[in-house]
Design an enzyme around this catalytic site. Sequence first.
Site, PDB file in Angstrom:
ATOM      1  N   GLU A  66      19.570  53.951  -6.723  1.00 54.27           N
ATOM      2  CA  GLU A  66      18.220  53.472  -6.429  1.00 54.27           C
ATOM      3  C   GLU A  66      17.201  53.963  -7.444  1.00 54.27           C
ATOM      4  OE1 GLU A  66      14.879  53.210  -2.841  1.00 54.27           O
ATOM      5  OE2 GLU A  66      16.881  53.999  -2.397  1.00 54.27           O
ATOM      6  N   ASP A  84      23.371  53.710   7.703  1.00 51.48           N
ATOM      7  CA  ASP A  84      22.832  54.979   7.210  1.00 51.48           C
ATOM      8  C   ASP A  84      22.939  56.059   8.286  1.00 51.48           C
ATOM      9  OD1 ASP A  84      21.938  54.789   4.556  1.00 51.48           O
ATOM     10  OD2 ASP A  84      20.103  53.746   5.138  1.00 51.48           O
ATOM     11  N   LYS A 114      26.701  55.465   5.331  1.00 48.57           N
ATOM     12  CA  LYS A 114      26.121  55.807   4.027  1.00 48.57           C
ATOM     13  C   LYS A 114      25.399  57.139   4.142  1.00 48.57           C
ATOM     14  CE  LYS A 114      22.540  53.498   2.090  1.00 48.57           C
ATOM     15  NZ  LYS A 114      21.517  54.569   1.859  1.00 48.57           N
TER      16      LYS A 114
END
Length: 271
Positions: free
Chosen positions: A189, A90, A120
């Site tokens: 998500e 991330d 990400k």
Amino acid sequence: MSVHSEIKRITTHILQEMKNRGEKISCLTAYDYSMARIVDAAGVDLILVGDSASNVMAGHETTLPITLDQMIYHASSVVKGVKRALVVVDIPFGSYQGNSSEALRSAIRIMKESGAHAVKMEGGAEIKESITRVLSAGIPVMGHLGLTPQSIYKFGTYSVRAKEDDEASKLIEDAKMLEQCGAFSVVLEKIPAALTKKVSEQLTIPTVGIGAGPDADGQILVVHDMLGINKEFKPRFLRRYADLDTIMHEAIGQYVADVKAVDFPNAKESY
């Protein structure tokens, strides 16, 4: 031939092949060398060095406080323990939003200093310029739509996203945009399962779900959650595969008792 040379590393191309043949992709987080070795050896396809390290490793309430330097530290530790899985990192909050030059610098630092395989980034159209800039440097990018924890103060809640038609339509548009830009995968998500199915069918690149139903091309959980190390977090989508909190508590308690009773170390454990 050594054992290590026989292990076939997972690449973004292999993940695409898995989607093409309908094979589900298994993903978990890891933040340190020891856990990464276990997760990788167990056969997980993709390991995410998530900014969830801010919560589970550093004890912060949100993912926002973790820094780029800290993410690189966690990522370099994980990479050393991985022989097979694709390692994605991330880019933390404040290291790419609104400034594509900074996004590129952050991504390059992660790749050079940690040895990870991809980054990400959370968001859709609003970060298109940053995503494009990072991809232009040859760095693989995984997208992240739906509940984006780095934007928690904008949402004001961790509840399910994209239940309304407008937000669902934007999510589909953003997912297609990410694919067109060149992202190799998209995390979805906490969105309705029906929307996940629709997005996964419309995209040629793999989707990875968390709290998004069974129709994503892969699934991801935070390793501390699914192993029962973190017992406070109890979302509906989480399945606990172990109760390590209890096991570790009992083991450490027994160690304390043995030390107090002068039972440890015994004669066999002494030189």
